[in-house]
Design an enzyme around this catalytic site. Structure first.
Site, PDB file in Angstrom:
ATOM      1  N   ASP A  42      48.642  10.843  50.598  1.00  0.00           N
ATOM      2  CA  ASP A  42      50.046  10.899  50.173  1.00  0.00           C
ATOM      3  C   ASP A  42      50.248  11.727  48.898  1.00  0.00           C
ATOM      4  O   ASP A  42      51.232  11.564  48.194  1.00  0.00           O
ATOM      5  CB  ASP A  42      50.613   9.486  49.995  1.00  0.00           C
ATOM      6  CG  ASP A  42      49.878   8.719  48.921  1.00  0.00           C
ATOM      7  OD1 ASP A  42      48.848   9.229  48.420  1.00  0.00           O
ATOM      8  OD2 ASP A  42      50.320   7.609  48.569  1.00  0.00           O
ATOM      9  N   HIS A 245      36.328  37.124  47.251  1.00  0.00           N
ATOM     10  CA  HIS A 245      37.261  36.029  46.925  1.00  0.00           C
ATOM     11  C   HIS A 245      36.493  34.785  46.496  1.00  0.00           C
ATOM     12  O   HIS A 245      36.832  33.664  46.893  1.00  0.00           O
ATOM     13  CB  HIS A 245      38.193  35.744  48.100  1.00  0.00           C
ATOM     14  CG  HIS A 245      39.265  36.776  48.264  1.00  0.00           C
ATOM     15  ND1 HIS A 245      40.119  36.819  49.327  1.00  0.00           N
ATOM     16  CD2 HIS A 245      39.617  37.819  47.462  1.00  0.00           C
ATOM     17  CE1 HIS A 245      40.949  37.851  49.191  1.00  0.00           C
ATOM     18  NE2 HIS A 245      40.656  38.471  48.065  1.00  0.00           N
ATOM     19  N   ASP A 262      38.754  37.946  37.936  1.00  0.00           N
ATOM     20  CA  ASP A 262      39.976  38.442  38.576  1.00  0.00           C
ATOM     21  C   ASP A 262      40.981  37.313  38.454  1.00  0.00           C
ATOM     22  O   ASP A 262      40.869  36.296  39.153  1.00  0.00           O
ATOM     23  CB  ASP A 262      39.689  38.796  40.040  1.00  0.00           C
ATOM     24  CG  ASP A 262      40.910  39.386  40.757  1.00  0.00           C
ATOM     25  OD1 ASP A 262      42.036  39.251  40.249  1.00  0.00           O
ATOM     26  OD2 ASP A 262      40.716  39.965  41.844  1.00  0.00           O
ATOM     27  N   ASP A 273      47.929  40.627  38.287  1.00  0.00           N
ATOM     28  CA  ASP A 273      46.681  40.641  39.055  1.00  0.00           C
ATOM     29  C   ASP A 273      45.732  41.595  38.352  1.00  0.00           C
ATOM     30  O   ASP A 273      45.834  42.812  38.518  1.00  0.00           O
ATOM     31  CB  ASP A 273      46.991  41.097  40.499  1.00  0.00           C
ATOM     32  CG  ASP A 273      45.756  41.075  41.389  1.00  0.00           C
ATOM     33  OD1 ASP A 273      44.708  40.557  40.957  1.00  0.00           O
ATOM     34  OD2 ASP A 273      45.859  41.585  42.520  1.00  0.00           O
ATOM     35  N   HIS A 352      36.523  47.121  49.914  1.00  0.00           N
ATOM     36  CA  HIS A 352      37.958  46.825  49.985  1.00  0.00           C
ATOM     37  C   HIS A 352      38.788  48.064  49.654  1.00  0.00           C
ATOM     38  O   HIS A 352      38.257  49.117  49.321  1.00  0.00           O
ATOM     39  CB  HIS A 352      38.326  45.641  49.079  1.00  0.00           C
ATOM     40  CG  HIS A 352      37.991  45.841  47.621  1.00  0.00           C
ATOM     41  ND1 HIS A 352      38.785  46.569  46.764  1.00  0.00           N
ATOM     42  CD2 HIS A 352      36.948  45.401  46.877  1.00  0.00           C
ATOM     43  CE1 HIS A 352      38.251  46.538  45.559  1.00  0.00           C
ATOM     44  NE2 HIS A 352      37.128  45.846  45.588  1.00  0.00           N
ATOM     45  N   HIS A 356      47.374  47.349  46.183  1.00  0.00           N
ATOM     46  CA  HIS A 356      48.413  46.723  47.025  1.00  0.00           C
ATOM     47  C   HIS A 356      49.676  46.590  46.189  1.00  0.00           C
ATOM     48  O   HIS A 356      49.637  46.696  44.961  1.00  0.00           O
ATOM     49  CB  HIS A 356      47.930  45.354  47.526  1.00  0.00           C
ATOM     50  CG  HIS A 356      47.378  44.458  46.441  1.00  0.00           C
ATOM     51  ND1 HIS A 356      48.180  43.713  45.618  1.00  0.00           N
ATOM     52  CD2 HIS A 356      46.104  44.224  46.013  1.00  0.00           C
ATOM     53  CE1 HIS A 356      47.427  43.043  44.765  1.00  0.00           C
ATOM     54  NE2 HIS A 356      46.158  43.339  44.966  1.00  0.00           N
ATOM     55  N   HIS A 363      49.922  39.805  46.780  1.00  0.00           N
ATOM     56  CA  HIS A 363      49.938  40.871  47.782  1.00  0.00           C
ATOM     57  C   HIS A 363      51.380  40.931  48.265  1.00  0.00           C
ATOM     58  O   HIS A 363      51.769  40.221  49.185  1.00  0.00           O
ATOM     59  CB  HIS A 363      48.956  40.583  48.928  1.00  0.00           C
ATOM     60  CG  HIS A 363      47.531  40.482  48.446  1.00  0.00           C
ATOM     61  ND1 HIS A 363      46.555  39.777  49.090  1.00  0.00           N
ATOM     62  CD2 HIS A 363      46.926  41.009  47.343  1.00  0.00           C
ATOM     63  CE1 HIS A 363      45.412  39.882  48.422  1.00  0.00           C
ATOM     64  NE2 HIS A 363      45.614  40.617  47.356  1.00  0.00           N
ATOM     65  N   GLU A 386      42.526  48.976  41.810  1.00  0.00           N
ATOM     66  CA  GLU A 386      41.401  48.073  41.620  1.00  0.00           C
ATOM     67  C   GLU A 386      40.122  48.491  42.345  1.00  0.00           C
ATOM     68  O   GLU A 386      39.611  47.766  43.190  1.00  0.00           O
ATOM     69  CB  GLU A 386      41.791  46.667  42.061  1.00  0.00           C
ATOM     70  CG  GLU A 386      42.448  46.584  43.435  1.00  0.00           C
ATOM     71  CD  GLU A 386      42.717  45.132  43.851  1.00  0.00           C
ATOM     72  OE1 GLU A 386      41.789  44.319  43.781  1.00  0.00           O
ATOM     73  OE2 GLU A 386      43.862  44.828  44.223  1.00  0.00           O
ATOM     74  N   TYR A 390      29.886  46.857  44.517  1.00  0.00           N
ATOM     75  CA  TYR A 390      29.192  45.578  44.697  1.00  0.00           C
ATOM     76  C   TYR A 390      27.853  45.867  45.375  1.00  0.00           C
ATOM     77  O   TYR A 390      27.815  46.241  46.541  1.00  0.00           O
ATOM     78  CB  TYR A 390      30.040  44.629  45.552  1.00  0.00           C
ATOM     79  CG  TYR A 390      31.505  44.629  45.115  1.00  0.00           C
ATOM     80  CD1 TYR A 390      31.939  43.772  44.100  1.00  0.00           C
ATOM     81  CD2 TYR A 390      32.420  45.529  45.665  1.00  0.00           C
ATOM     82  CE1 TYR A 390      33.260  43.809  43.669  1.00  0.00           C
ATOM     83  CE2 TYR A 390      33.742  45.572  45.237  1.00  0.00           C
ATOM     84  CZ  TYR A 390      34.152  44.713  44.240  1.00  0.00           C
ATOM     85  OH  TYR A 390      35.457  44.766  43.814  1.00  0.00           O
ATOM     86  N   ARG A 408      34.468  45.221  39.181  1.00  0.00           N
ATOM     87  CA  ARG A 408      35.799  45.687  39.590  1.00  0.00           C
ATOM     88  C   ARG A 408      36.640  45.827  38.330  1.00  0.00           C
ATOM     89  O   ARG A 408      36.475  45.049  37.378  1.00  0.00           O
ATOM     90  CB  ARG A 408      36.457  44.681  40.559  1.00  0.00           C
ATOM     91  CG  ARG A 408      37.871  45.076  40.975  1.00  0.00           C
ATOM     92  CD  ARG A 408      38.378  44.361  42.237  1.00  0.00           C
ATOM     93  NE  ARG A 408      38.562  42.929  42.094  1.00  0.00           N
ATOM     94  CZ  ARG A 408      37.744  42.016  42.581  1.00  0.00           C
ATOM     95  NH1 ARG A 408      36.662  42.364  43.247  1.00  0.00           N
ATOM     96  NH2 ARG A 408      37.979  40.739  42.406  1.00  0.00           N
ATOM     97  N   GLU A 410      40.714  46.199  37.544  1.00  0.00           N
ATOM     98  CA  GLU A 410      42.010  46.129  38.230  1.00  0.00           C
ATOM     99  C   GLU A 410      43.139  46.087  37.211  1.00  0.00           C
ATOM    100  O   GLU A 410      43.149  45.244  36.315  1.00  0.00           O
ATOM    101  CB  GLU A 410      42.078  44.863  39.107  1.00  0.00           C
ATOM    102  CG  GLU A 410      43.434  44.674  39.771  1.00  0.00           C
ATOM    103  CD  GLU A 410      43.445  43.535  40.785  1.00  0.00           C
ATOM    104  OE1 GLU A 410      42.659  42.582  40.624  1.00  0.00           O
ATOM    105  OE2 GLU A 410      44.254  43.615  41.736  1.00  0.00           O
TER     106      GLU A 410
HETATM  107  N1  GLY Z   1      43.207  38.938  43.348  1.00  0.00           N
HETATM  108  C1  GLY Z   1      43.327  39.439  44.655  1.00  0.00           C
HETATM  109  C2  GLY Z   1      43.338  40.899  44.673  1.00  0.00           C
HETATM  110  O1  GLY Z   1      42.873  41.511  43.739  1.00  0.00           O
HETATM  111  O2  GLY Z   1      43.831  41.509  45.571  1.00  0.00           O
HETATM  112 MN    MN Z   2      44.631  42.862  43.571  1.00  0.00          MN
HETATM  113 MN    MN Z   3      42.844  40.768  41.747  1.00  0.00          MN
END
Ligand code: GLY
Ligand code: MN
Ligand code: MN
Length: 440
Positions: A42, A245, A262, A273, A352, A356, A363, A386, A390, A408, A410
């Site tokens: 609940d 992720h 991140d 982001d 990747h 975005h 996103h 970004e 890796y 990374r 970003e």
């Molecule tokens: N944090 C998710 C991305 O960088 O797209």
């Molecule tokens: Mn991102």
């Molecule tokens: Mn990100």
């Protein structure tokens, strides 16, 4: 709930007007609030309003439905919402109630949500096109089918049921893609909070620290500024940085390891982001620095493409070109540059895309391709840039010093008439800048 200023009320009304104009006469637009979701037994997940609903109403309550009926003489913007209830409000907090909603949100009319079954078939009747986010909320889909069937059942008595069903997102995503000055200000605030949070985490880093301790540093800064994570914070030490992720955030950062963070704040519904990768001990090794510099160069190459009139995909292509070239120079890949790009060899280390749309959702809404071609960038769009690299921890094709490195970088970028504006430019980015910050 924070009161909505007269300026925002006007802005919200303007958005609804723009949407109704795009939908045209004869349309009806139906948008439910996000449902509450059970976390366990609940207990519920913290409530997060549906981004579209928030964008059009500024209403943070569940159990509400916005109905827009362009050209309707007795009011075009209608909200169904919970009635005031002192007993329930004593448990869950204040509600606007229909009267309060009209005044606070600048709507034409509002009704108790419990009356929707009675009223909605009448609003559907005589409307030709229904705009609705079909498939987002299966329970609500069934309700809408029920209301439609009520109108259809009256067809022999002369009722005119709608004939066309369209994706609301088709119109709305396009609006959300272009940010107004007011939205940019909120996004800048979300970014500024995130910049402080990343700095706090870098300053707190020391060998042996747990990833979740760094997460706590980030979230402390978010909460202190009335923000929250826009998405689950990713704090990956060592090879965990290679899990795109990663969310466990439970390992220790050993001396000499890199930490990839991140994390972005959500402020007033708008997301930041941002990713930075730093050495937990405050000093990059030679290999770490070489790879970090390369990712930085790829980001700069992508940023140079963040111009109005350039295709969205040009940023990714520039990043891939720079990364592939650099991987060859470092001996991590072998072959000719054009082959490594054409046959996708570089994807072994860069899995990747380079960015975005960013906005109310991390996103964010908006199409990336139009008529089969990459969309051209325009002023008012906000993108992330970004690139990353890796190197799998078990990659026997490279020298041990490279294995398990995940990097990374970003940043959040507004496209303006004069070129890109990096909203997150204040945050230390290069290896030198990061070492200087951590050394203080
Ligand atoms: N944090 C998710 C991305 O960088 O797209
Ligand atoms: Mn991102
Ligand atoms: Mn990100």
């Amino acid at each position: 709930m924070r009161a909505i200023s007269a300026r925002w009320r006007k802005l919200l009304a303007h958005r609804r007007q723009t949407l109704m104009q795009a939908a045209g006469d004869g349309a009806i637009l139906i948008l439910p609030a996000a449902p509450e979701r059970i976390r366990s037994r609940d207990t519920y997940y913290p409530y997060r309003q549906d981004s579209d609903f928030w964008y059009l109403t500024g209403c943070a309550e569940p159990e509400a439905v916005l109905v827009l009926v362009p050209g309707r003489r007795h009011g075009e913007s209608i909200l169904f919402c919970r009635e005031r209830d002192p007993e329930r409000e004593g448990w869950d907090g204040p509600r606007l109630g229909p009267e309060g909603a009209v005044a606070a949100l600048g709507l034409d009319d509002a009704y108790p949500i419990t009356d929707i079954d009675e009223i909605l078939p009448g609003l559907l009747e005589g409307r030709r096109r229904v705009y609705y986010p079909l498939g987002r909320d299966a329970e609500f889909d069934l309700k809408l089918i029920g209301w439609l069937n009520r109108v259809r059942a009256q067809a022999r008595q002369g009722a005119q049921p709608p004939q066309e069903f369209l994706a609301l997102g088709h119109l709305l995503d396009e609006m959300r893609l272009f940010k107004s000055a007011e939205e940019i200000a909120l996004m800048q605030k979300a970014v500024d909070i995130s910049v402080q949070a990343h700095r706090a985490a870098m300053r707190a880093a020391r060998p042996g620290i747990r990833e979740y301790e760094l997460q706590a540093e980030l979230e402390y800064v978010f909460r202190r500024h009335g923000a929250q994570p826009a998405y689950p914070c990713i704090v990956g030490a060592g090879a965990n940085a290679c899990i795109l992720h990663y969310g466990a955030n439970s390992a220790r950062a050993r001396a000499g390891a890199l930490v990839l963070i991140d994390a972005g704040a959500e402020y007033a519904g708008y997301a930041a982001d941002i990713t930075r990768t730093f050495p937990v001990s405050g000093r990059f090794t030679r290999a770490q620095r070489a790879l970090h510099d390369l990712v930085g160069r790829a980001q700069a190459a992508a940023l140079a493409q963040a111009q109005p009139g350039r295709p969205f995909s040009a940023m990714h292509e520039a990043a891939v070109h720079t990364l592939a070239d650099g991987l060859l120079a470092l001996g991590l890949l072998r072959g000719r540059l054009q082959d490594v790009i054409a046959n996708g060899d570089y994807q072994r280390y860069y899995r990747h895309k380079t960015g975005h749309w960013l906005g109310l959702d991390v996103h964010d809404a908006g199409e990336y391709r139009i008529d089969g071609a990459s969309r051209l960038l325009e002023p008012g769009m906000v993108v992330t840039i970004e690139p990353g690299l890796y190197i799998p921890v078990d990659d026997a094709t490279v020298a041990p010093e490279w294995r398990g490195l995940g990097i990374r970088i970003e940043d959040d970028v507004l496209i303006t008439r004069d070129g890109p504006r990096v909203l997150s430019a204040a945050l230390e980015r290069s290896a030198d800048e990061i070492e200087a910050l951590m050394g203080r």
